[in-house]
Design a protein around this motif. Structure first.
Motif, PDB file in Angstrom:
ATOM      1  N   SER A  31      31.677 -17.549   1.933  1.00 62.24           N
ATOM      2  CA  SER A  31      32.510 -18.363   2.824  1.00 62.24           C
ATOM      3  C   SER A  31      31.606 -19.302   3.612  1.00 62.24           C
ATOM      4  N   PRO A  32      32.160 -20.402   4.134  1.00 57.57           N
ATOM      5  CA  PRO A  32      31.348 -21.316   4.945  1.00 57.57           C
ATOM      6  C   PRO A  32      30.703 -20.609   6.136  1.00 57.57           C
ATOM      7  N   GLY A  33      31.458 -19.696   6.763  1.00 54.72           N
ATOM      8  CA  GLY A  33      30.922 -18.971   7.905  1.00 54.72           C
ATOM      9  C   GLY A  33      29.727 -18.116   7.531  1.00 54.72           C
ATOM     10  N   ALA A  34      29.842 -17.429   6.399  1.00 53.39           N
ATOM     11  CA  ALA A  34      28.738 -16.584   5.933  1.00 53.39           C
ATOM     12  C   ALA A  34      27.527 -17.437   5.571  1.00 53.39           C
ATOM     13  N   LEU A  35      27.783 -18.586   4.958  1.00 54.07           N
ATOM     14  CA  LEU A  35      26.685 -19.485   4.584  1.00 54.07           C
ATOM     15  C   LEU A  35      25.948 -19.979   5.825  1.00 54.07           C
ATOM     16  N   LYS A  36      26.710 -20.378   6.827  1.00 47.39           N
ATOM     17  CA  LYS A  36      26.102 -20.878   8.063  1.00 47.39           C
ATOM     18  C   LYS A  36      25.267 -19.794   8.733  1.00 47.39           C
ATOM     19  N   LYS A  37      25.815 -18.579   8.790  1.00 46.53           N
ATOM     20  CA  LYS A  37      25.124 -17.469   9.451  1.00 46.53           C
ATOM     21  C   LYS A  37      23.864 -17.066   8.690  1.00 46.53           C
ATOM     22  N   MET A  38      23.979 -16.915   7.375  1.00 49.86           N
ATOM     23  CA  MET A  38      22.848 -16.448   6.582  1.00 49.86           C
ATOM     24  C   MET A  38      21.757 -17.506   6.458  1.00 49.86           C
ATOM     25  N   SER A  39      22.152 -18.780   6.390  1.00 50.07           N
ATOM     26  CA  SER A  39      21.159 -19.847   6.253  1.00 50.07           C
ATOM     27  C   SER A  39      20.357 -20.048   7.530  1.00 50.07           C
ATOM     28  N   ALA A  40      20.885 -19.521   8.648  1.00 48.20           N
ATOM     29  CA  ALA A  40      20.167 -19.629   9.919  1.00 48.20           C
ATOM     30  C   ALA A  40      19.009 -18.643   9.989  1.00 48.20           C
ATOM     31  N   LEU A  41      18.997 -17.688   9.068  1.00 48.91           N
ATOM     32  CA  LEU A  41      17.919 -16.705   9.026  1.00 48.91           C
ATOM     33  C   LEU A  41      16.735 -17.271   8.262  1.00 48.91           C
ATOM     34  N   ASP A  42      15.532 -16.892   8.663  1.00 49.42           N
ATOM     35  CA  ASP A  42      14.341 -17.341   7.949  1.00 49.42           C
ATOM     36  C   ASP A  42      14.159 -16.528   6.668  1.00 49.42           C
ATOM     37  N   GLY A  43      13.464 -17.105   5.717  1.00 50.47           N
ATOM     38  CA  GLY A  43      13.081 -16.319   4.556  1.00 50.47           C
ATOM     39  C   GLY A  43      13.614 -16.772   3.218  1.00 50.47           C
ATOM     40  N   TYR A  44      14.589 -17.697   3.186  1.00 51.68           N
ATOM     41  CA  TYR A  44      15.106 -18.157   1.899  1.00 51.68           C
ATOM     42  C   TYR A  44      14.247 -19.303   1.374  1.00 51.68           C
ATOM     43  N   ASP A  45      13.814 -19.177   0.124  1.00 49.05           N
ATOM     44  CA  ASP A  45      13.017 -20.238  -0.484  1.00 49.05           C
ATOM     45  C   ASP A  45      13.889 -21.417  -0.898  1.00 49.05           C
ATOM     46  N   LEU A  46      15.150 -21.126  -1.225  1.00 49.89           N
ATOM     47  CA  LEU A  46      16.071 -22.182  -1.637  1.00 49.89           C
ATOM     48  C   LEU A  46      17.507 -21.700  -1.450  1.00 49.89           C
ATOM     49  N   LEU A  48      21.278 -22.505  -2.766  1.00 50.91           N
ATOM     50  CA  LEU A  48      22.150 -23.195  -3.712  1.00 50.91           C
ATOM     51  C   LEU A  48      23.560 -23.198  -3.132  1.00 50.91           C
ATOM     52  N   VAL A  49      24.139 -24.381  -2.978  1.00 51.33           N
ATOM     53  CA  VAL A  49      25.446 -24.500  -2.341  1.00 51.33           C
ATOM     54  C   VAL A  49      26.437 -25.176  -3.282  1.00 51.33           C
ATOM     55  N   HIS A  50      27.603 -24.557  -3.432  1.00 49.44           N
ATOM     56  CA  HIS A  50      28.678 -25.114  -4.255  1.00 49.44           C
ATOM     57  C   HIS A  50      29.401 -26.177  -3.436  1.00 49.44           C
ATOM     58  N   ARG A  51      29.421 -27.394  -3.923  1.00 49.88           N
ATOM     59  CA  ARG A  51      29.983 -28.520  -3.174  1.00 49.88           C
ATOM     60  C   ARG A  51      31.413 -28.281  -2.673  1.00 49.88           C
ATOM     61  N   PRO A  52      32.326 -27.676  -3.478  1.00 43.78           N
ATOM     62  CA  PRO A  52      33.700 -27.497  -2.986  1.00 43.78           C
ATOM     63  C   PRO A  52      33.810 -26.641  -1.719  1.00 43.78           C
ATOM     64  N   MET A  53      32.777 -25.851  -1.420  1.00 46.17           N
ATOM     65  CA  MET A  53      32.866 -24.962  -0.265  1.00 46.17           C
ATOM     66  C   MET A  53      32.473 -25.642   1.043  1.00 46.17           C
ATOM     67  N   VAL A  54      31.798 -26.778   0.971  1.00 46.76           N
ATOM     68  CA  VAL A  54      31.256 -27.380   2.187  1.00 46.76           C
ATOM     69  C   VAL A  54      31.639 -28.849   2.319  1.00 46.76           C
ATOM     70  N   ASP A  55      31.687 -29.309   3.576  1.00 48.90           N
ATOM     71  CA  ASP A  55      31.861 -30.735   3.828  1.00 48.90           C
ATOM     72  C   ASP A  55      30.532 -31.291   4.326  1.00 48.90           C
ATOM     73  N   ARG A  56      30.502 -32.566   4.621  1.00 47.39           N
ATOM     74  CA  ARG A  56      29.248 -33.200   5.032  1.00 47.39           C
ATOM     75  C   ARG A  56      28.694 -32.608   6.324  1.00 47.39           C
ATOM     76  N   GLU A  57      29.584 -32.284   7.248  1.00 41.63           N
ATOM     77  CA  GLU A  57      29.144 -31.707   8.520  1.00 41.63           C
ATOM     78  C   GLU A  57      28.489 -30.349   8.307  1.00 41.63           C
ATOM     79  N   MET A  58      29.085 -29.556   7.416  1.00 46.21           N
ATOM     80  CA  MET A  58      28.543 -28.231   7.136  1.00 46.21           C
ATOM     81  C   MET A  58      27.160 -28.336   6.500  1.00 46.21           C
ATOM     82  N   VAL A  59      27.005 -29.258   5.559  1.00 52.42           N
ATOM     83  CA  VAL A  59      25.705 -29.454   4.918  1.00 52.42           C
ATOM     84  C   VAL A  59      24.669 -29.870   5.956  1.00 52.42           C
ATOM     85  N   ALA A  60      25.074 -30.753   6.864  1.00 53.65           N
ATOM     86  CA  ALA A  60      24.161 -31.208   7.913  1.00 53.65           C
ATOM     87  C   ALA A  60      23.699 -30.044   8.782  1.00 53.65           C
ATOM     88  N   GLN A  61      24.599 -29.099   9.051  1.00 53.24           N
ATOM     89  CA  GLN A  61      24.240 -27.937   9.865  1.00 53.24           C
ATOM     90  C   GLN A  61      23.244 -27.038   9.141  1.00 53.24           C
TER      91      GLN A  61
END
Length: 206
Positions: A31-46, A48-61
């Motif tokens: 979910s967008p909420g889970a993506l935002k929360k998990m991406s805020a954590l350090d440690g991911y090398d990359l 991968l985001v499915h475009r239909p799940m996010v808008d431009r604002e979400m990607v910017a965050q």
């Protein structure tokens, strides 16, 4: 590599996970909420985001953190959209259903510091950069740009241009990641860049 896969489509998530099985540590955000929360954590090398799940604002965050590398995958890739998101800080743009060899090649390329996009998008990006340089060349000479950076900031900018992560930069310069992030904030402000890609383009152009 530690990868975060973000998609609300479980079929897509399962496909990506199967293609990446064995060589990577994979975690999922459904979910967008889970993506935002998990991406805020350090440690991911990359990420991968499915475009239909996010808008431009979400990607910017998600790309707001200089540490995050985002590879955006679309069911129907569009040149204009890809170019727009590249300017917003993503490091890759491609087809959701690309083959396993191509997906692995893209991930390897991004992990080595490259930007992964189609040839036509890259040509347009380069053309825009050159056009912008010609249009404001005289103004750029008057702006502080890279010349205003301290020696340490220039070192960090050079390493960013080579695709190094904050952790790698910290290790090379024997400073903390927090210090690297603080320097990057200062660098972005002084150079007028807002992302690692923009900074890398500026350094390589200079």
């Amino acid at each position: 590599m530690r990868l975060l896969l973000g998609s609300a489509n479980r079929v897509v998530l399962k496909r990506w996970a199967n293609l990446l099985e064995g060589g990577h540590r994979v975690e999922r955000a459904e979910s967008p909420g889970a993506l935002k929360k998990m991406s805020a954590l350090d440690g991911y090398d990359l990420i991968l985001v499915h475009r239909p799940m996010v808008d431009r604002e979400m990607v910017a965050q998600v790309v707001m953190s200089p540490e995050n590398k985002v590879f955006l995958l679309s069911d129907r890739p569009d040149e204009d959209e890809g170019l727009d998101f590249l300017k917003r800080g993503i490091v890759g743009y491609g087809n959701t259903y690309m083959s396993q060899p191509r997906l692995l090649e893209a991930i390897k390329s991004i992990s080595n510091g490259s930007v992964w996009v189609g040839q036509r998008i890259m040509q347009r990006l380069i053309a825009e950069v050159h056009a912008r340089v010609k249009e404001d060349e005289s103004r750029q000479k008057k702006k502080p740009g890279l010349d205003s950076l301290t020696l340490r900031e220039k070192q960090i900018s050079g390493l960013v241009a080579k695709g190094r992560s904050n952790l790698e930069i910290a290790s090379a310069l024997k400073i903390t990641e927090r210090t690297v992030k603080a320097h990057l904030t200062s660098i972005y402000e002084k150079t007028g860049t807002g992302s690692r890609l923009s900074l890398a383009l500026l350094v390589n152009r200079g």
